[in-house]
Scaffold this active site. Structure first.
Site, PDB file in Angstrom:
ATOM      1  CG  ASP A  48      30.446  40.935  81.114  1.00 32.78           C
ATOM      2  OD1 ASP A  48      29.367  40.853  80.487  1.00 32.78           O
ATOM      3  OD2 ASP A  48      31.548  41.182  80.576  1.00 32.78           O
ATOM      4  CG  HIS A  77      30.719  42.883  77.412  1.00 29.82           C
ATOM      5  ND1 HIS A  77      31.531  41.989  78.083  1.00 29.82           N
ATOM      6  CD2 HIS A  77      31.279  43.031  76.179  1.00 29.82           C
ATOM      7  CE1 HIS A  77      32.524  41.609  77.296  1.00 29.82           C
ATOM      8  NE2 HIS A  77      32.386  42.234  76.121  1.00 29.82           N
TER       9      HIS A  77
HETATM   10  C1  4AZ Z   1      36.968  43.008  74.342  1.00 35.54           C
HETATM   11  O1  4AZ Z   1      36.925  44.167  73.882  1.00 35.54           O
HETATM   12  C2  4AZ Z   1      38.079  42.657  75.233  1.00 35.54           C
HETATM   13  N1  4AZ Z   1      42.495  41.997  77.443  1.00 35.54           N
HETATM   14  C3  4AZ Z   1      38.096  41.420  75.838  1.00 35.54           C
HETATM   15  C4  4AZ Z   1      39.128  41.077  76.642  1.00 35.54           C
HETATM   16  C5  4AZ Z   1      40.150  41.950  76.852  1.00 35.54           C
HETATM   17  C6  4AZ Z   1      40.181  43.155  76.288  1.00 35.54           C
HETATM   18  C7  4AZ Z   1      39.131  43.519  75.451  1.00 35.54           C
HETATM   19  C8  4AZ Z   1      41.260  41.508  77.807  1.00 35.54           C
HETATM   20  O2  4AZ Z   1      36.114  42.170  74.023  1.00 35.54           O
END
Ligand code: 4AZ
Length: 840
Positions: free
Chosen positions: A696, A642
């Protein structure tokens, strides 16, 4: 300590010093061998002497005592025979003793060793005549004991026929009476020096109310050692003696609990009812429901003999008398159903009975006999002693092939016969008439012909005994359907016990009840099967944490060596122990441990420099840090798919937009060991879903090799079978936001979380959690990955201290929320994808 030459050890003088010094072991071995031979010779001599002394020496003699009864014909019972002091008793005792002596004289062994007999009591004979109860002593060399036993047995087996038929030689003694039967039992051979003296014999005349007898001291003190005591129970004429044991505690270490007679060496034969022996060491407590004996005549002898060993509480028994009429047992049975049993059931049946039941039901019906209880003497094909006979077929013993007998007729004759020897509990039989076309009216018919209540069908219990009531069922709400079609209560699932018979009630379990072991494939097995070197789970996981690693059939949970063999050990790769025969589990292990030692994530703390040398910061040129990544080798990085997706504003799939910073600690502050590389290739998983974030994962190839050192070092990739169990500690690292919606961290942050069970995780998250995702977090909240950490590692340290890449930061519902987990790409699922795309 100082060791001068004088103080050194001395050796034996040797004629050839050189040889002793060259081969010092040889002479020592010779000496040892000589010693052993001499020792063995002494031992053999001693054993021989002992055997000779105890078994072969002709002058070592022992006493052997038999207690029994002898049936005398041609005389009729007189009331005075019940009084031992009467002249009639004494006269008849002389006649009986003479008969015994005559009997013994016909056998060379008995004749040679017979010493004396004593007549203890009389009772009425079977149909006529008198039964005399005797006590005979023999004195014989030890080695003749078995011959004597054998001679007594032969006497007994011929005793049921009139003696004349045996062809007694010489003229018949005019004072002699005919002998109709002989029954005999030897007292315990260990007690062959014992003879039951007149004084230790108690004579009890049974009155209408009966009474009780008990071992000396019962119940307050154990019975005394070296005891030999007899009770002579005498009932009225035309009556039998009934003896019911209330307590019988003579031994605690018997393998089988029963009474044993000493006439045979078999362990599980019931005792002759007229002579009941209780011998310490041989007879034990009787924990079954009842132990009762019924005499064939009006006298019963009970003998208790104890040895010098530890003693037990003893016994208490109730005696009574019952009319002898039971010998004419059996009756016509005319109802459509009913039951009948052996005389005095559940007490032991008496010896010498013959009963007959004539069953007659409606003409057009057949008869079914159901053996509800059956224990009739010893098991045998021909049933020569006690037996039940149904339409010319004999049944004996206690193991019946079937609990049912079908008589294809409206009439059936059942007879029961017991001989004069051992008795047993007997039988209880239920019979029922049925139409041949409908054997189970208003009931369920089992394949075995058993009829059971229809409510018992499909209830999870094998009521038929052949499971036929449990097949082809539509399962009730509270039941589950097994793979083989059986229905079993849901309560019985995942308890480590295979109730279905095909194991399906133990599959797909989240946890195992009653301390069962949960296999990785979701099967529950008994804890006792763990590490038994057998693949009980089917996936090898019950053998994966054991001392020995086994070579097993391969499964998704076994480690596959390069030679395609699979081993049971859990996580064997790079654990510094060679497990695969080809060593492939320890190949390519320059990862996960920093080569030399020198030295926010939400809720985390600042990492030490070089602590996470596989951590990479991925920058978009001109923007700065966007995502994290992990070093796989000097050329390849692993990140999240992603991170490298395009949208209206950004074209993150273009490699040339990216820049990777390795060996970085603080954003904007590079050190001399920090390496900046361009990216030449991005390989995002083609099945990545921007909807669900499934798959992902992405690979990035750097435009030039990086030097590997203590600040830049690869993390180990786990094998597909690598287990990261729920509850295991894992570390998240990155420069992402230190709180939800907050700003990015300047210094690399680290935080400890724990792997969360997949089912628990699915229930916590609103969005779908697939098998290719791994959950980790702190469910109390406050510790989590957050925006900007994506693509970075979820690191798990193995017991040997090596770091494995368990996951890639992927998504979450907010950051650090209570009862939410962070979701990571499950790297074990992408091993072959990684290998295919970058050769690792
Ligand atoms: C992000 O937006 C993201 N709490 C990555 C991990 C988590 C939340 C958001 C896990 O990259």
């Amino acid at each position: 300590m100082d060791a001068s030459p004088d103080q050194s050890s001395h050796f034996l003088e040797s004629p050839d010093k050189n040889e002793v010094e060259k081969t010092p072991g040889r002479s020592r071995k010779m000496l040892l061998s000589l010693g052993l031979v001499a020792g063995a010779a002494v031992l053999a001599l001693a054993t021989g002497l002992l055997v000779w002394h105890f078994h072969l020496r002709r002058d070592v003699r022992v006493n052997r005592v038999y207690v029994g009864s002898i049936g005398l014909k041609d005389v009729s019972f007189e009331a005075a025979y019940e009084d031992p002091s009467s002249s009639e008793f004494q006269r008849m005792a002389r006649v009986a003793a003479k008969e015994l002596e005559l009997l013994y004289s016909r056998d060379s062994v008995l004749n040679r060793y017979f010493r004396t007999s004593r007549i203890q009591a009389f009772s009425e004979g079977d149909h006529e005549g008198v039964v005399a109860y005797y006590h005979s002593e023999f004195e014989l060399p030890v080695f003749q004991q078995t011959s004597l036993d054998e001679a007594i047995r032969t006497l007994e087996s011929s005793g049921e026929k009139p003696q004349e038929l045996k062809g007694r030689k010489g003229p018949r003694n005019p004072n002699s009476v005919g002998v109709s039967s002989v029954q005999s039992g030897a007292l315990d051979p260990r007690l062959s020096r014992t003879s039951v003296s007149e004084e230790s014999s108690t004579r009890i005349r049974i009155t209408r109310d009966g009474g009780q007898i008990q071992s000396p001291g019962f119940p307050h003190t154990p019975y005394p050692p070296n005891l030999s005591q007899q009770w002579l129970l005498q009932a009225d004429p035309q009556h039998r003696v009934k003896l019911d044991f209330h307590t019988l505690s003579l031994e605690d270490d018997c393998q089988h609990d029963f009474l044993k007679t000493t006439t045979t060496q078999q362990q599980d034969v019931p005792t002759p009812a007229d002579l009941v022996f209780l011998c310490s060491r041989r007879q034990c407590g009787y924990p079954q429901d009842s132990l009762s004996f019924l005499s064939s005549g009006s006298v019963m002898l009970l003998t208790l003999v104890t040895d010098q060993d530890k003693n037990f509480p003893g016994f208490r028994a109730l005696y009574s008398q019952v009319p002898a009429g039971a010998r004419e047992c059996g009756e016509p049975l005319l109802g459509e159903k009913g039951s009948f049993s052996s005389p005095f059931f559940p007490s032991n049946y008496p010896p010498k009975v013959s009963c007959r039941w004539d069953i007659q039901v409606s003409k057009e019906k057949f008869i079914k006999l159901e053996f509800q209880k059956f224990s009739v003497g010893s098991q045998s094909e021909t049933c020569p002693h006690d037996y039940l006979e149904v339409e010319d077929k004999r049944f004996c013993g206690s193991k019946l092939k079937s609990e049912f007998v079908i008589v294809k007729s409206s009439k059936a004759t059942v007879t029961f016969h017991s001989d004069s020897s051992y008795v047993d509990q007997g039988f209880l039989i239920r019979y029922e008439a049925f139409y041949p076309s409908d054997p189970c009216p208003e009931q369920f018919r089992c394949t075995s012909n058993l009829c059971i209540n229809t409510t018992l069908q499909c209830d999870g219990w094998n009521d038929c005994g052949d499971n036929s009531d449990e097949v082809s069922c539509v399962c009730r709400e509270s039941h589950m359907k097994c793979g083989n079609g059986l229905c079993k209560p849901r309560l019985w699932t995942c308890d480590g016990y295979d109730d279905c018979g095909d194991g399906t009630d133990e599959e797909n379990c989240e946890r195992c009840k009653d301390g069962g072991f949960l296999c990785r494939n979701g099967r529950c097995i008994s804890q006792s099967l763990k590490c038994n070197e057998q693949n009980d789970c089917g996936d090898g996981s019950d053998e994966s944490q054991c001392k020995r690693s086994l070579v097993l059939g391969c499964s998704e949970f076994t480690f596959r060596c390069a030679d395609d063999t699979c081993i049971s050990k859990i996580n064997p790769e790079c654990d510094d122990e060679q497990d695969c025969a080809d060593g492939s589990d320890e190949a390519g292990c320059s990862c996960g441990k920093r080569p030399f030692h020198t030295s926010r994530v939400v809720g985390g703390e600042v990492a030490r420099e070089g602590e996470w040398p596989w951590q990479v910061s991925l920058h978009i040129k001109g923007v700065g840090h966007v995502c994290g990544a992990s070093v796989l080798n000097n050329r390849w990085l692993l990140t999240a798919a992603h991170c490298v997706q395009d949208n209206q504003l950004k074209s993150h799939s273009q490699a040339h937009h990216w820049e990777a910073l390795l060996g970085l600690h603080a954003q904007g502050q590079t050190q001399e060991w920090t390496v900046r590389r361009g990216v030449t290739r991005i390989i995002a998983h083609r099945d990545f879903s921007s909807e669900t974030y499934d798959n992902d994962i992405a690979l990035m190839e750097l435009d030039a090799d990086v030097p590997l050192n203590q600040y830049i070092w690869p993390i180990c990739l786990p094998s597909p079978a690598h287990d990261f169990p729920a509850g295991q500690e894992a570390w998240i690292t990155g420069w992402g936001a230190t709180r939800e919606g907050g700003s990015r961290a300047t210094f690399l942050q680290k935080a400890a979380v724990r792997v969360v069970n997949a089912t628990v995780c699915s229930s916590l998250m609103e969005d779908v959690v697939t098998d290719r995702m791994l959950c980790a977090g702190v469910l109390m909240g406050g510790v989590d990955a957050c925006q900007g950490d994506s693509g970075g590692p979820l690191t798990v340290k193995s017991p040997s201290g090596r770091a494995f890449l368990a996951g890639v930061v992927s998504w979450g519902e907010g950051c650090g929320q209570k009862n939410k987990a962070g979701i990571y790409t499950r790297v074990t699922k992408f091993r072959s994808w990684i290998e295919q795309n970058c050769g690792l």
